[in-house]
Structure formats: structure tokens, C-alpha cells
Design an enzyme around this catalytic site. Structure first.
Site, PDB file in Angstrom:
ATOM      1  N   HIS A 317       0.851  -1.182   0.000  1.00  0.00           N
ATOM      2  CA  HIS A 317       0.000   0.000   0.000  1.00  0.00           C
ATOM      3  C   HIS A 317       0.889   1.236   0.000  1.00  0.00           C
ATOM      4  CE1 HIS A 317      -3.912  -1.806   0.328  1.00  0.00           C
ATOM      5  NE2 HIS A 317      -3.626  -2.459   1.440  1.00  0.00           N
ATOM      6  N   CYS A 360      -0.385   2.523  -4.467  1.00  0.00           N
ATOM      7  CA  CYS A 360      -1.097   3.764  -4.745  1.00  0.00           C
ATOM      8  C   CYS A 360      -0.209   4.953  -4.404  1.00  0.00           C
ATOM      9  CB  CYS A 360      -2.383   3.835  -3.916  1.00  0.00           C
ATOM     10  SG  CYS A 360      -3.737   2.869  -4.601  1.00  0.00           S
TER      11      CYS A 360
END
Length: 508
Positions: A317, A360
């Protein structure tokens, strides 16, 4: 029409010509010999780069028939391109003159009707020419041809598209109609970019969880003679060591508060198999905290056994400029790059270091913009709702927000000889399929396995950009969502992987 073996010889040596051909000099000779005309010259000179001009010359010769091949060989000899002439010598024969009626010119349909076999009174028969040229091949060239033939004979198998593939792509006529999903269908990503169906590969299932894994038979190799003919130390990084170098893969799947990254195991398996086939020793580390990531990368940078290049892959992430550990502690990406500089990684000084970041970089979603697909437009891969997830902390409408005020590593300037390939642009999410892995890693494996033998890394990642941007999309409500990777290069030379099959190359 040019013989197929001659066309193949030009095609597989296009990289050699694009690096060493003096385009202006050769173009003048070919125009003087009436192989090319002024219009051809204008097209070639309009190319943006010198390398593109060289490639266009070779392609123009391919279109002009057998006489053009022989004239091109003579022009190479006459202008001092002896190394390039040697490439064509096995299939070439010298000629004293040519006439326009001996040429094949696809720009003039009438020329196809006028094409004819070469007069026996002018040249020897095609059979005799072929036999004489083969007998004149040196033992080195013969070995090279044997190696190439064996490599081609063991290339990947192909298969047609099946009904189970339909949910992976749509035709231009219904590009926004989602198809039913099946977790057990095979991914055929090459069809999304218009690759020939004969090049379409199948991804094997590694387990009952339908992980689509890259295998060694998916790799296109290059042989040692080609590598050493092409290499130019002034413009290219060395990448000949055995092994090529070390590759570290950090794969964070299970987090304390953030959602599990389903599908990341497929990414890890695919990318690790890819770089093993390219000659790297791969080390995988799973589920690292923020601090553990920094310590692992620091130890990797200081490793005493680095080869000619190094690769770092991070699957986690993230947010803009940070990677998040499984303890929800974020690490600044520039701090990571600083660990790879010459001071912290003396074994990697002046060597290319490639970083691939699948995470991301924000919460924004790219809705794309409407375009009118032509008949040969690129179909998009439609993902059924709920399958594709983001790698950001605010994905799914703030449903998994991590605590704020976490430690963030300081930003420091990055150094030369580093290339960073991001899965998405700054401030945007990246997408990951729960069965096949992320769009970005799927595209990297597909493009690199096909083209790493003759494209440098910047060209490869440009193709990856195209594949992700044009070949993938998902839906969220009524919105169609897209993704655009980003490349940051601080390389000072061109970098080629040149994947080499050691078993076949050892015979050379």
C-alpha cells in the site's frame, strides 16, 4: 519480393543496425543506386531521432525486394560498415547494376504486377545463389544460426482465444459492456494491444486460487553473439555478469489495519520468475514493517555480491511519496532511493539500479476521457465490479483509514543511475486484480518477456505505459476507471536486460 530468410535476417538484427548505421551516408548511396527515391528520403529524414531513421532505412529495404537487399549489402561494404555487412554476408551476393523494374515497391501497386524473376543472363539462379551463400558462411556465423534456430524451435506455444477469455477484453463496438467473470479463465493480455494471436500466451494456474504465473517458456532470449555485436560501452551500461545481479522483492500482503492486498502473491510469483529468467538472483521478503523495509533495503544495497545491475521491487500500500509497511508506518520513497546511492551502496556505484513500485500514490481515480475507437483500435480489458482493488489507504470510500501522524522518513535527494517505475501517477490509485495481480505487474511481465531481448528499459516501460493505459479498465458504479503508470529515469546510458539462455548460449 524479398526472400523470407533475408527478411528475417534484417528483422532480427534491427537493433544492430539502429545502433551503428550511418543513416545519411547509406541513404545517399541507396538513392544513387535507385533503391530508394527522394520521397523515401523525405520520409526517413522526417523521423524524430537518428535511431528511428536507421530503423526506417532497414524497413524500406525490406519493402523493396531482393535486389534492394543486395544493394544494401554493397552499400554497407562501400561505406565502411564492415561489421554490419558481415551480418548480411551469408545471404548476400554482389551486384553491378540495378534497374527500377527489379524493385518491389509497395507504394506503387503496378510494380507488383511488373515484378519478375531475375534474368539468368544477369544473375545466377536463386537456388545457386542460396547454395553459394550458405557455403561461404564462416564457422562463427554458422554457429550463430544454429543457436538462433534452436531458440526459435523452443519458443512459446500459442493458442487461440477461448470463450473463457471473453471477460478479459471487449471489442471496440462494445468497449463499455462488462462481461461475466470467471476466476478460472486465462489472461491473454497481449490481445489487448493488438499483438498477433500467434503470440498470445497462456498463463498457467499455480494453485486452486487461480494464480496466473509467468513461466520460463514465456521468455524471448537473445544469444551471446548478438549481444557483443550490439554493445557500445559509451552509450550502454554493461550487463554481462553471471548472474546479472541481485533482485529484492518486498511483498506486503497482510496489514494491521489496512485491507489485505489480495492478488499480490500472483504479482510476486510472476515478477520473481521474470527476473530469474533474465539471469538475476531473486530474494523475496514478505510482510515487512516500515522499519524492516528500510533495514532490508539497506542490507541489500551493501551486499558484496552485486553484479552489473540491481533491481528492487516493492509491492505494498502507499500514498504520494511514501510506501506503507504492514504496521501502517510509512517510509518516504526518496529515503529508499538514498540507500541506493554510491555512498550507501559502493558495490552499485556507476551501475544501473531499477526500482519498480506497485502501490497507490494518492486517492484520486482516473475517469479517463472518451475517444473514438477505429476499426483496429485497442480493446480494453473490463474488470467486473468488486474484483479490482486499490493499493491506497483511502480506497473503498474511507473504509480502511489508517491512523494519522505516523512516522515519515525524511526526504533526501536521489542520485544518478537510478530508474523508478511507478504503477501510477502521483495522487492517483493503482489497481490490482484479486486473481491475476496488479495491472502494472501483469503488463511488465508481458512486455518484458516479449521485448527485453532488443529494447532498452525506457522503451520497455513506454510499452508498459501503453498497455496499462489502453488495455485495462474497471468500473465503479457508473464510472469507468483507468490507470497511467509513470517513469522517472536518472540513467546516464541505455540499459538492456539482454536475457540470455545459458544452456543454448554455452554452445557459441
Amino acid at each position: 519480393m524479398m526472400r523470407q530468410d533475408r527478411r528475417n535476417l534484417l528483422e532480427r538484427n534491427i537493433l544492430v543496425f539502429s545502433n551503428k548505421l550511418q543513416s545519411e551516408q547509406i541513404l545517399e548511396v541507396l538513392i544513387a543506386k535507385q533503391i530508394l527515391n527522394a520521397d523515401n528520403g523525405d520520409v526517413i529524414n522526417s523521423c524524430r531521432t537518428e535511431r528511428d531513421k536507421r530503423k526506417e532505412i532497414v524497413k524500406a529495404v525490406q519493402r523493396r525486394g531482393d535486389v534492394a537487399f543486395d544493394a544494401f549489402y554493397d552499400a554497407l561494404r562501400d561505406t565502411g560498415h564492415h561489421e554490419l555487412a558481415a551480418v548480411l554476408e551469408p545471404l548476400a551476393r554482389t551486384i553491378d547494376f540495378i534497374t527500377p523494374r527489379d524493385l518491389e515497391c509497395p507504394m506503387s501497386p503496378a510494380s507488383h504486377r511488373r515484378s519478375r524473376a531475375l534474368s539468368p543472363s544477369t544473375f545466377s539462379s536463386p537456388t545457386r545463389v542460396h547454395r553459394d551463400s550458405v557455403s561461404s558462411v564462416s564457422s562463427f556465423t554458422s554457429t550463430y544460426q544454429d543457436v538462433y534456430t534452436r531458440a526459435r524451435s523452443t519458443s512459446r506455444s500459442s493458442r487461440p482465444l477461448h470463450a473463457s477469455d471473453r471477460h478479459n477484453y471487449v471489442s471496440p463496438s462494445n468497449s463499455f459492456q462488462s462481461q461475466p467473470s470467471s476466476a478460472n479463465s486465462s489472461f491473454t493480455g497481449c490481445s489487448s494491444l493488438g499483438y498477433s494471436s500467434s503470440r498470445t500466451r497462456s498463463y498457467s494456474k499455480a494453485s486452486a486460487h487461480s494464480q496466473y504465473i509467468f513461466h520460463e517458456e514465456d521468455m524471448n532470449y537473445v544469444d551471446a553473439p548478438t549481444i557483443h555485436r550490439v554493445f557500445d560501452e559509451k552509450t550502454m551500461y554493461r550487463n554481462f555478469s553471471t548472474p546479472r545481479g541481485l533482485c529484492l522483492i518486498i511483498n506486503n500482503e497482510h496489514f494491521e489495519q489496512m485491507p489485505t492486498r489480495n492478488g499480490t502473491k500472483a504479482d510476486k510469483d510472476n515478477i520473481s520468475n521474470l527476473f530469474r529468467c533474465m539471469g538475476y538472483i531473486v530474494h523475496c521478503k514478505d510482510n515487512l514493517t516500515g522499519r524492516a523495509m528500510m533495514l532490508t533495503i539497506r542490507d541489500f544495497a551493501k551486499n558484496e555480491t552485486h553484479g552489473d545491475s540491481a533491481i528492487l521491487v516493492i509491492l505494498s500500500h502507499g500514498e504520494e511519496n511514501v510506501i506503507i509497511g504492514v504496521d501502517d508506518v510509512s517510509v518516504n520513497v526518496h529515503e529508499i532511493y538514498d540507500l541506493l546511492n554510491a555512498a550507501n551502496a559502493p558495490r552499485l556505484a556507476n551501475k544501473p539500479k531499477l526500482v519498480f513500485v506497485q502501490a497507490c500514490r494518492g486517492e484520486r481515480r482516473d475517469n479517463g476521457f472518451p475517444v473514438l475507437d477505429s476499426v483496429d483500435g485497442v480493446p480494453a480489458l473490463i474488470r467486473p465490479r468488486g474484483w479490482d482493488k486499490g493499493d491506497g489507504p483511502l480506497f473503498n470510500f474511507l473504509g480502511c483509514v489508517r491512523p494519522q501522524a505516523q512516522q515519515v522518513w525524511r526526504k533526501k535527494p536521489s542520485q544518478a543511475d537510478i530508474l523508478i517505475a511507478y504503477a501510477t501517477t502521483a495522487q492517483y490509485v493503482s489497481w490490482r486484480n484479486s486473481a491475476r495481480g496488479s495491472w502494472f505487474i501483469q503488463a511488465v511481465c508481458e512486455v518484458f518477456s516479449l521485448h527485453a531481448k532488443d529494447m532498452d528499459v525506457v522503451e520497455l516501460l513506454t510499452e508498459v505505459n501503453k498497455k496499462v493505459a489502453c488495455g485495462f479498465q474497471t468500473s465503479q458504479g457508473a464510472n469507468i476507471l483507468k490507470q497511467m503508470p509513470e517513469l522517472t529515469s536518472r540513467l546516464l546510458k541505455k540499459f538492456y536486460f539482454w536475457p540470455e539462455d545459458r544452456n543454448r548460449s554455452s554452445a557459441v
